[in-house]
Design a protein around this motif. Structure first.
Motif, short mmCIF file in Angstrom:
data_model
loop_
_atom_site.label_atom_id
_atom_site.label_comp_id
_atom_site.label_asym_id
_atom_site.label_seq_id
_atom_site.Cartn_x
_atom_site.Cartn_y
_atom_site.Cartn_z
N GLU A 41 7.27 -8.01 0.03
CA GLU A 41 6.10 -7.25 0.47
C GLU A 41 6.20 -5.76 0.17
N ALA B 256 6.07 -2.25 -1.98
CA ALA B 256 5.14 -1.76 -3.01
C ALA B 256 5.83 -1.46 -4.33
N ASP C 78 -3.42 -1.05 -4.07
CA ASP C 78 -3.87 -0.65 -2.74
C ASP C 78 -2.72 -0.18 -1.85
N LYS C 79 -1.49 -0.38 -2.28
CA LYS C 79 -0.34 -0.01 -1.46
C LYS C 79 0.05 1.44 -1.74
N LYS C 80 0.19 2.19 -0.66
CA LYS C 80 0.52 3.61 -0.79
C LYS C 80 1.69 3.93 0.13
#
Length: 673
Positions: free
Chosen positions: A11, A13, A459-461
């Protein structure tokens, strides 16, 4: 808290961490929960730090981390934590400094053993699974560390405490301030010149890195002191590396470094930051010499960037891997038969421009490079050569591509945005400036609660940003202001400095920490003073403060820039290496140059093209159309230049020369003739 007994990287990024998500090792990402687990279990931590484009990271992964037997030992004895050094340079710098303090050579993969509370007590870099290269096998290392931990835990803990204190003093301490002195840059440049390979460029010996902060020091020395030997050292270095195998002659772009002294055999990974700095250096070199080699290599490198490195939204990916199909350099190297298949009857002509080299010990296909004569011929006969390279590039596109680390790092993007904006100005390439505008907007739009992310992947930051992110984006905003004239970029620059002050400034207001004040998972809050392949965070901050204060005429901002520079120099004076970025930025503080131009902003403009093609890393430019109602002080002392006719005002510090209206006179002035 005990985390699940399984690999937890799926999971994450980071593409690098995801590469390890199928390992039988029970990896955790760096987090408060992982550190808490180590304390609860009373186990030491095995910390492994690397990055997606790292060749030896892949080797160690294939040999050890994908091996069930090795993983079983790791899982039984340690809490295993994986870190992407590009996502967490703050963590990487702490433990790399610890390794150096142990007297060990640094590098990646970085393999460190920590107490359960995160303090380092032993480490190294790459360990083979079986003993070879004069190094012990990895399982031997694991078992020896475990034995030492069980039998000598108290003494190891004391050593870890002392080592942590040493690292904290080196990376986070305050050493007072130093008077900024013109001689500091001259002394550094003189020492660098003594290390330069006069025949092959770069620093003597192998491996050979571009070392942009050092090249920047030499260039500034020439600009300030007229040291032509320092200019020539940079030009020779650029020419040699652009002829060697470290440069991708088919597709453009520079690899990370060469393993030899001749720029021939690279580790084939391509990093965004290296190519940003290459574009800037070539831009300065072209402005100084008019040598078309530098223009052409900029064009090729930007073409590679826009073709292969843009991610959705317009920002740029971090890197391309060195390996494909399990072999380093396979994507980039050619056999004679492959060249003949791609070019047919034109293959003989190709070898008029290039030669193959396969040095001793290299097991792959030959590497393409140029002799000096071939480099000159290729530039003079660019049209013919471009057609051949286009055919080879088309053939190469059918190969299995190296992996791409598609995360967009804010500070690295800031470097590239500034480079594109500057080169776009110099060469009249509105499309390059537009690419910089889009990348900038993509990163700004990803902000949350007014704060930039450090890293993005879809979309992951990853929040919060580091001080290097705000500094690089401030410099990018200033470059875009110079390229577009839009005051919105100045507003962004001010906002970035506000965030930097809010989250990173030290309590005494003498400088900044790399991590934000609300970062909860760093064992030491470091300054970010040490250069790596790019200038240090502190160096970039000083540059950003100097440039912004020079542009705006804001006296409070200038006072902040000067204070930050003095204290940065005070800390730099206590260090043995890695301080070129700070010294270069402090040189800007000693002599900030500013050019204000009032002119027609169309094809009839005479003064603006002169400024655009006279690139100087010390200078900030403000261009306004005739008739502008200026609403801010543009010259030192708050003086507003008249805007009813063309003119150029060149200022150094608080002193401005009389207005110049002739393009030739302006060109002579900017070239210090």
């Amino acid at each position: 808290m005990t985390l699940p007994a399984r690999n937890l990287l799926a999971e994450e990024a980071s593409p690098y961490l995801k590469q390890h998500s199928d390992n039988p090792v029970h990896w955790r990402g760096w987090s408060p929960d992982a550190l808490a687990e180590a304390k609860e279990l009373g186990r030491p931590i095995l910390l492994s730090i690397g990055y997606a484009a790292c060749h030896w990271c892949h080797v160690m992964a294939h040999e050890s981390f994908e091996n069930d037997a090795v993983a079983a030992v790791m899982n039984r004895l340690f809490v295993n934590i994986k870190v992407d050094r590009e996502e967490r340079p703050d963590i990487d710098q702490i433990y790399m400094a610890a390794l150096h303090a142990m007297g060990e050579q640094g590098g990646w993969p970085l393999t460190m053993f920590l107490t359960p509370d995160g303090k380092p007590f032993w480490g190294g870099t790459y360990f083979p699974r079986e003993a070879r290269y004069g190094r012990p096998g990895f399982v031997q290392v694991l078992e020896a560390v475990d034995k030492a931990w069980r039998e000598k835990q108290e003494s190891l803990g004391q050593s870890a405490d002392a080592l942590t204190t040493h690292v904290e003093q080196r990376l986070a301490g305050a050493k007072g301030k130093a008077v900024l002195d013109r001689g500091t840059l001259a002394d550094l440049a003189g020492r660098i010149e003594g290390m330069v390979d006069g025949d092959l460029g770069g620093l003597r010996g192998a491996p050979k890195f571009p070392n942009a902060p050092f090249m920047h020091s030499l260039w500034l020395s020439w600009l300030r002191e007229g040291q032509t030997a320092h200019r020539d050292a940079v030009l020779i270095s650029l020419e040699k590396m652009l002829a060697g195998g470290i440069y991708d002659h088919v597709g453009g772009g520079l690899s990370r470094y060469s393993t030899d002294a001749e720029w021939l055999v690279p580790h084939f990974e391509k990093m965004l930051y290296d190519n940003a700095q290459l574009i800037r250096m070539c831009n300065w070199a072209f402005a100084a010499t008019g040598n078309e080699l530098f223009r052409k290599r900029i064009e090729e490198t930007v073409a590679w960037l826009l073709r292969e490195m843009r991610v959705e939204g317009g920002a740029f990916a971090a890197s391309l891997d060195a390996d494909s199909e399990g072999e380093e350099g396979l994507f980039y190297t050619w056999s004679g038969e492959e060249v003949e298949a791609a070019l047919g009857a034109d293959s003989a002509r190709f070898f008029q421009y290039f030669e193959f080299a396969a040095p001793h010990g290299w097991e792959g296909k030959p590497i393409i490079r140029q002799s000096e004569a071939q480099q000159r011929q290729g530039i003079s006969e660019d049209a013919q050569l471009a057609a051949l390279k286009a055919k080879l590039l088309a053939a190469r596109e059918n190969r299995v591509r190296p992996g791409r680390d598609a995360k967009a790092l804010t500070d690295w993007n800031g470097l590239m945005i500034a480079a594109l904006a500057e080169a776009g100005r110099s060469f009249g390439r509105a499309d390059w400036v537009d690419a910089a505008v889009k990348a900038f907007a993509h990163i700004v739009e990803a902000s949350k609660d007014g704060r930039l992310p450090h890293s993005m992947l879809g979309d992951k930051k990853l929040f919060p940003a580091l001080s290097s992110d705000y500094a690089a984006m401030t410099n990018a905003a200033i470059a875009l202001f110079e390229a577009t004239g839009s005051s919105a970029y100045m507003d962004h620059a001010r906002q970035f400095i506000d965030r930097l002050d809010r989250w990173h400034q030290d309590p005494e207001k003498t400088g900044y920490y790399l991590t934000a004040s609300d970062s909860v998972d760093v064992p030491i809050r470091i300054r970010g003073d040490v250069d790596e392949a790019i200038p240090s965070a502190t160096g970039q901050i000083v540059e950003a403060l100097v440039r912004l204060s020079s542009l705006t005429g804001d006296h409070d901002l200038w006072a902040k820039a000067w204070t930050t520079a003095e204290h940065a120099m005070g800390r730099a004076a206590q260090q043995a290496y890695g301080q070129a970025g700070i010294i270069n930025a402090c040189a800007l503080a000693l002599e900030p140059l500013k050019l204000v131009i009032i002119d027609k902003l169309d094809s009839s403009s005479l003064l603006v093209p002169v400024a655009n093609r006279s690139s100087d890393p010390r200078r900030v430019d403000v261009v306004l159309p005739i008739g502008t109602e200026a609403n801010q002080p543009l010259l030192p002392g708050g003086v507003l230049p008249p805007t009813d006719k063309p003119g150029a005002w060149f200022c150094s510090g608080q002193t401005c020369l009389p207005a110049v209206t002739d393009a030739g006179e302006l060109e002579r002035l900017l070239r210090r003739e």
